[in-house]
Scaffold this motif. Structure first.
Motif, PDB file in Angstrom:
ATOM      1  N   LEU A  19      -2.824  -1.390  13.458  1.00  0.00           N
ATOM      2  CA  LEU A  19      -1.883  -0.298  13.702  1.00  0.00           C
ATOM      3  C   LEU A  19      -0.730  -0.255  12.698  1.00  0.00           C
ATOM      4  O   LEU A  19      -0.377   0.815  12.213  1.00  0.00           O
ATOM      5  N   VAL A  20      -0.138  -1.401  12.407  1.00  0.00           N
ATOM      6  CA  VAL A  20       1.074  -1.410  11.588  1.00  0.00           C
ATOM      7  C   VAL A  20       0.770  -1.361  10.083  1.00  0.00           C
ATOM      8  O   VAL A  20       1.338  -0.535   9.366  1.00  0.00           O
ATOM      9  N   MET A  21      -0.110  -2.215   9.607  1.00  0.00           N
ATOM     10  CA  MET A  21      -0.396  -2.233   8.168  1.00  0.00           C
ATOM     11  C   MET A  21      -0.919  -0.889   7.667  1.00  0.00           C
ATOM     12  O   MET A  21      -0.470  -0.418   6.605  1.00  0.00           O
ATOM     13  N   PRO A  22      -1.820  -0.214   8.373  1.00  0.00           N
ATOM     14  CA  PRO A  22      -2.239   1.112   7.894  1.00  0.00           C
ATOM     15  C   PRO A  22      -1.071   2.108   7.811  1.00  0.00           C
ATOM     16  O   PRO A  22      -1.021   2.927   6.899  1.00  0.00           O
ATOM     17  N   PHE A  23      -0.118   2.005   8.742  1.00  0.00           N
ATOM     18  CA  PHE A  23       1.042   2.900   8.688  1.00  0.00           C
ATOM     19  C   PHE A  23       1.910   2.582   7.466  1.00  0.00           C
ATOM     20  O   PHE A  23       2.397   3.490   6.787  1.00  0.00           O
ATOM     21  N   ILE A  24       2.091   1.314   7.173  1.00  0.00           N
ATOM     22  CA  ILE A  24       2.845   0.915   5.976  1.00  0.00           C
ATOM     23  C   ILE A  24       2.185   1.501   4.725  1.00  0.00           C
ATOM     24  O   ILE A  24       2.864   1.996   3.830  1.00  0.00           O
ATOM     25  N   GLN A  25       0.861   1.502   4.700  1.00  0.00           N
ATOM     26  CA  GLN A  25       0.140   2.083   3.569  1.00  0.00           C
ATOM     27  C   GLN A  25       0.308   3.603   3.521  1.00  0.00           C
ATOM     28  O   GLN A  25       0.428   4.176   2.447  1.00  0.00           O
ATOM     29  N   ILE A  26       0.342   4.249   4.673  1.00  0.00           N
ATOM     30  CA  ILE A  26       0.579   5.698   4.716  1.00  0.00           C
ATOM     31  C   ILE A  26       1.942   6.021   4.120  1.00  0.00           C
ATOM     32  O   ILE A  26       2.115   7.035   3.448  1.00  0.00           O
ATOM     33  N   LEU A  27       2.914   5.129   4.343  1.00  0.00           N
ATOM     34  CA  LEU A  27       4.244   5.332   3.772  1.00  0.00           C
ATOM     35  C   LEU A  27       4.253   5.178   2.249  1.00  0.00           C
ATOM     36  O   LEU A  27       5.234   5.506   1.603  1.00  0.00           O
ATOM     37  N   GLY A  28       3.152   4.686   1.684  1.00  0.00           N
ATOM     38  CA  GLY A  28       3.030   4.608   0.246  1.00  0.00           C
ATOM     39  C   GLY A  28       3.178   3.224  -0.343  1.00  0.00           C
ATOM     40  O   GLY A  28       3.185   3.069  -1.563  1.00  0.00           O
ATOM     41  N   PHE A  29       3.303   2.225   0.494  1.00  0.00           N
ATOM     42  CA  PHE A  29       3.427   0.865  -0.011  1.00  0.00           C
ATOM     43  C   PHE A  29       2.049   0.280  -0.251  1.00  0.00           C
ATOM     44  O   PHE A  29       1.189   0.319   0.613  1.00  0.00           O
ATOM     45  N   ASP A  30       1.859  -0.266  -1.420  1.00  0.00           N
ATOM     46  CA  ASP A  30       0.618  -0.913  -1.784  1.00  0.00           C
ATOM     47  C   ASP A  30       0.556  -2.271  -1.093  1.00  0.00           C
ATOM     48  O   ASP A  30       1.585  -2.951  -0.984  1.00  0.00           O
ATOM     49  N   PRO A  31      -0.614  -2.696  -0.608  1.00  0.00           N
ATOM     50  CA  PRO A  31      -0.710  -4.010   0.029  1.00  0.00           C
ATOM     51  C   PRO A  31      -0.201  -5.160  -0.838  1.00  0.00           C
ATOM     52  O   PRO A  31       0.263  -6.172  -0.320  1.00  0.00           O
ATOM     53  N   SER A  32      -0.232  -4.984  -2.151  1.00  0.00           N
ATOM     54  CA  SER A  32       0.277  -6.045  -3.026  1.00  0.00           C
ATOM     55  C   SER A  32       1.799  -6.179  -2.938  1.00  0.00           C
ATOM     56  O   SER A  32       2.356  -7.194  -3.354  1.00  0.00           O
ATOM     57  N   GLU A  33       2.470  -5.175  -2.405  1.00  0.00           N
ATOM     58  CA  GLU A  33       3.920  -5.211  -2.218  1.00  0.00           C
ATOM     59  C   GLU A  33       4.317  -5.791  -0.863  1.00  0.00           C
ATOM     60  O   GLU A  33       5.499  -5.957  -0.585  1.00  0.00           O
ATOM     61  N   VAL A  34       3.332  -6.066  -0.031  1.00  0.00           N
ATOM     62  CA  VAL A  34       3.598  -6.504   1.335  1.00  0.00           C
ATOM     63  C   VAL A  34       3.231  -7.973   1.473  1.00  0.00           C
ATOM     64  O   VAL A  34       2.086  -8.365   1.285  1.00  0.00           O
ATOM     65  N   GLN A  35       4.224  -8.773   1.818  1.00  0.00           N
ATOM     66  CA  GLN A  35       4.008 -10.203   2.028  1.00  0.00           C
ATOM     67  C   GLN A  35       3.861 -10.428   3.532  1.00  0.00           C
ATOM     68  O   GLN A  35       4.713 -10.030   4.318  1.00  0.00           O
ATOM     69  N   SER A  36       2.784 -11.051   3.928  1.00  0.00           N
ATOM     70  CA  SER A  36       2.517 -11.309   5.340  1.00  0.00           C
ATOM     71  C   SER A  36       3.082 -12.658   5.750  1.00  0.00           C
ATOM     72  O   SER A  36       2.918 -13.654   5.047  1.00  0.00           O
TER      73      SER A  36
END
Length: 165
Positions: free
Chosen positions: A31-48
């Protein structure tokens, strides 16, 4: 595709997925990660699960940290989609003390609460900058909220999509 259309399609998918989302981990990933991607953030910019050190045996993990120029820009705290977010508001303020992040997002994958660092650090006002429930709010309204806070999301108004960082 316009932002409002992406959000609308995602809201429909969420309603179908909810029965299978049985844990906080699944909430984050489905639910959350796909929304972050919709906002335009590339997964490489997201640290888990970035670890923040609070002293002896008090390390805490932020669910997602959106990075910009090697620094934390947005802290994302996720809860299970059935959790009430009201009891988790104070957690972001603890995280802000250990980072240079300017923005925060508290979400259960359905309700999204956006904060500025100043709001969270203020003991007087911990009301979010804006809040919506993705399955109950019109996609166009959510897109408008995001556009209205373009400095926060770096929204490119010409295309109504979130600009890549």
């Amino acid at each position: 595709m316009e932002l409002k259309d992406e959000i609308g399609q995602f809201a429909v998918r969420i309603k179908k997925m909810l029965p299978q989302v049985q844990s906080e981990d699944l909430t984050r990933n489905a639910l959350v990660m796909p929304f972050i991607q919709i906002l335009g953030f590339d997964p490489s910019e997201v640290q888990s699960e970035a670890v923040l050190d609070f002293g002896v045996k008090k390390s805490k993990k932020v669910d997602y940290t959106i990075m910009k120029d090697g620094e934390p820009a947005i802290l994302v705290e996720c809860k299970h989609h059935n959790d009430n977010l009201d009891i988790h508001d104070s957690r972001l303020s603890k995280y802000f003390r250990k980072t240079k992040a300017k923005y925060g997002l508290l979400t259960n994958g359905l309700v999204y609460r956006f904060y500025t660092e100043k709001m969270v650090r203020s003991k007087k006002n911990q009301e979010p900058l804006f809040e919506f429930k993705i399955t109950d709010t019109k996609a166009a309204t959510i897109a408008k909220m995001i556009e209205d806070h373009k400095d926060y999301f770096n929204v490119d108004q010409k295309t109504n999509t979130v600009a890549k960082r």
